[in-house]
Write an enzyme that holds these catalytic residues in place. Structure first.
Site, short mmCIF file in Angstrom:
data_model
loop_
_atom_site.label_atom_id
_atom_site.label_comp_id
_atom_site.label_asym_id
_atom_site.label_seq_id
_atom_site.Cartn_x
_atom_site.Cartn_y
_atom_site.Cartn_z
N ILE A 419 34.08 34.33 38.18
CA ILE A 419 34.54 35.09 37.01
C ILE A 419 35.48 34.19 36.21
O ILE A 419 36.57 33.87 36.66
CB ILE A 419 35.26 36.39 37.42
CG1 ILE A 419 34.39 37.21 38.38
CG2 ILE A 419 35.62 37.19 36.18
CD1 ILE A 419 33.04 37.59 37.83
N LYS A 423 39.39 31.89 27.61
CA LYS A 423 40.53 30.98 27.46
C LYS A 423 40.24 29.61 28.05
O LYS A 423 41.02 28.66 27.87
CB LYS A 423 41.77 31.59 28.12
CG LYS A 423 42.26 32.84 27.38
CD LYS A 423 43.39 33.53 28.11
CE LYS A 423 43.90 34.73 27.31
NZ LYS A 423 42.86 35.77 27.14
#
Length: 625
Positions: A419, A423
């Site tokens: 996951i 960013k």
């Protein structure tokens, strides 16, 4: 013993009430028989024919006994008349009709003569005497409650949107219950034929476009949306209109609550920001997910977190052979364990407390349980905190991913899904850079291992731990101010179930890629704050202030567009894109990563420089002054 005493007193009270009604019916039945003759002979007892008087007197006790039995059969002595409605009225009418018919047939068979008009006058009198005492009890209670509410507490002025079955039931409950301190002055419905009519004595005053005007006209404090069949797009449109008022908004969750027509106030929930920002449901591809999860041993790291726990919930739906949850935080792990055991009692579930930093512990877990599919959701993700503690970001995110990826390869897991985050794209903070290194680790192992690796990259998740949603919610609850870093800052958002479903779909195709989720249109955070303030029944910058605090260290004003990547490919799902991973120097990359981890444990001040060696596009962004 206390419970039994309460039951005894409640049953005794019911018996007393039933006996009182029984005695009242005896008296009123006698009065109806005598009264029918009295009315028939022009209100003069002296004018009554003796034959008819004798007939009534002799048959009177037979009629009383039959009427009482019929009333009992129709539940007229056991119903709760304070809640009397259509069902009770129907029972009363049936009892009246049966008792009148039995009396007519009985007098004919036994040869008791009465005037032809007697039976018609009797049925009218009997109807009044049976129905009036019972329903007057309910109406007197309602009048008393309304009087009590008005004088003791100020009721909440509530507008109901929806004049269908759900709206009817909610209005009825709000009017009748002594526990609901509400006043409903108007109802809204888009059906033009209903406008100008009344529901439960309350006017239907207009369509959804008239909500702001009607809210002002009637001084509405709260709006309840009672349309459980409303589609997502229509619901968002309606909520946007409701937000133009200063009212608090509640709604019924969904159509499944309408099963058996049982709707009550307890089903109402506050409107969440997800209702406004959520998109149309994704194409779930349930069969494909089921094929690759069903019968498999699944391991989820960080399984107690907001994303990890939702992965566990959705995995449990697909009948895995075994689900193993790994988390360092015992409270989160315990909560998801209780939830899954309750909802999936047949699920083979193991919940383990462990840190992904601990290589020996992770290897022991893999050796013991031999997971076939691994979802790696364990990570530090708070940007400002990781700026202050960059070594911890490397230890947990980078070393943790390295340990899990290595164990997946060593113990021959079929797939591992990381996951990741948006960013990680051209990162300006340590957290984003650390997640980019995690993606590189996945890239490394996809070249040297038989295990299929993939990373799934997406943006902010609505309501996840540490996201702005719960922070804003708490700030509003405290009366403000709501803090936003910059008036122009924007972010992409996705609901937790949608994000996790797409993660599971990506896992079905995992084979050395980075999957990128289409997050839709970005949202201005200040607009998000204003929406949440309005949903709470307040006016932004009037009731609750919005304060701008300036960008924090490492924080971007605009996140990178997720689909702005080279080598981007479409998939069969129009919300999932894929970037094929190119070849990299495995040995050199592994050497740099190991050195980076060593520096993290040494608490080196040069840690950011070592990060930049692995992620050249990493650029620090200082906080705004």
């Amino acid at each position: 013993m206390r419970v039994n005493i309460h039951k005894f007193y409640r049953s005794r009270e019911a018996v007393i009430k039933g006996a009182a009604l029984f005695l009242l019916d005896i008296i009123l039945t006698i009065c109806c028989m005598v009264g029918a003759l009295w009315i028939r002979f022009d209100f003069s007892l002296q004018s009554i024919d003796p034959r008819f008087w004798n007939s009534v007197c002799e048959y009177m006790w037979i009629n009383v006994a039959c009427t009482a039995l019929i009333n009992a059969f129709c539940h007229l002595y056991s119903s709760l008349w304070r809640f009397a409605g259509l069902e009770e009225l129907k029972n009363a009418i049936v009892a009246i009709a049966l008792s009148t018919f039995v009396q007519f047939c009985g007098m004919k068979l036994l040869g008791y003569p009465v005037p032809r008009s007697y039976i018609f006058i009797y049925v009218l009198l009997h109807s009044v005497c049976v129905i009036a005492p019972r329903f007057s009890y309910r109406f007197l209670r309602i009048a008393y409650r309304n009087h009590e509410v008005i004088w003791q507490t100020k009721p909440v002025v509530t507008m109901v949107v929806g004049a269908g079955a759900a709206g009817y039931m909610l209005v009825r409950e709000m009017k009748n219950s002594k526990h609901l301190n509400r006043k409903v002055p108007c109802i809204i419905d888009d059906n033009r034929q209903k406008i100008g009519t009344y529901l439960q004595g309350i006017p239907i005053v207009g369509s959804k476009e008239s909500i702001p005007d009607m809210a002002k006209k009637y001084n509405v404090e709260e709006i309840i949306i009672a349309i459980p069949t409303l589609k997502d797009e229509k619901r968002r449109e309606l909520l946007e209109i409701c937000q133009n008022t200063a009212c608090k908004i509640k709604m019924l969750p969904g159509i499944y609550q309408m099963v058996n027509q049982e709707v009550d106030v307890s089903m109402l929930r506050d409107v969440s920001i997800e209702d406004l920002l959520g998109r149309e449901p994704v194409d779930l591809h349930m069969e494909k997910i089921d094929r690759y999860i069903s019968g498999k041993v699944i391991l989820v790291t960080g399984g107690g977190g907001s994303i990890g726990s939702e992965i566990c919930r959705q995995v449990a739906l697909h009948n895995p052979k075994q689900l193993i949850i790994v988390d360092i935080y015992e409270n989160n792990a315990y909560e998801i364990q209780l939830e899954l055991k309750k909802n999936y009692p047949d699920l083979d579930l193991e919940v383990l407390i462990a840190s992904v930093r601990d290589k020996k512990r992770i290897n022991d877990i893999f050796e013991t349980y031999r997971p076939e599919i691994v979802y790696h959701a364990a990570a530090h993700k708070h940007v400002p905190l990781m700026e202050d503690s960059p070594d911890e970001a490397i230890k947990n995110n980078v070393l943790g991913t390295f340990n899990v990826a290595e164990a997946a390869s060593r113990y021959h897991a079929k797939k591992m899904v990381l996951i990741s985050t948006d960013k990680a794209v051209r990162p300006t903070n340590v957290m984003g850079a650390s997640k980019r290194i995690c993606e590189i680790i996945i890239q490394v192992y996809s070249q040297i291992s038989e295990t299929s690796y993939a990373a799934v990259r997406f943006g902010n998740v609505l309501g996840s731990n540490g996201s702005v949603i719960p922070i804003f919610r708490q700030q509003i609850k405290n009366g403000g101010p709501v803090t936003v870093t910059h008036p122009d800052i924007i972010r992409y958002f996705m609901t937790i179930p949608e994000a996790v479903n797409l993660v599971l779909q990506c896992g079905a195709h995992a084979n050395g890629q980075i999957f990128i989720l289409d997050m839709g249109e970005p949202v201005r955070i200040v607009d998000l704050a204003k929406k949440m303030i309005r949903l709470s029944g307040h006016v932004p910058d009037k009731d609750i202030k919005i304060e701008f605090t300036g960008l924090r260290p490492g924080e971007k004003l605009y996140e990178e567009l997720l689909i702005d990547e080279k080598n981007l490919e479409e998939t069969e799902n129009d919300r999932i894109f894929v970037v094929r991973l190119g070849a990299i120097d495995v040995e050199e990359t592994q050497r740099k990563i190991r050195r980076l981890v060593e520096m993290a444990f040494e608490e080196s001040r040069e840690i950011r420089g070592a990060i930049r060696e692995i992620v050249p596009e990493y650029r620090e962004r200082p906080a705004e002054e």
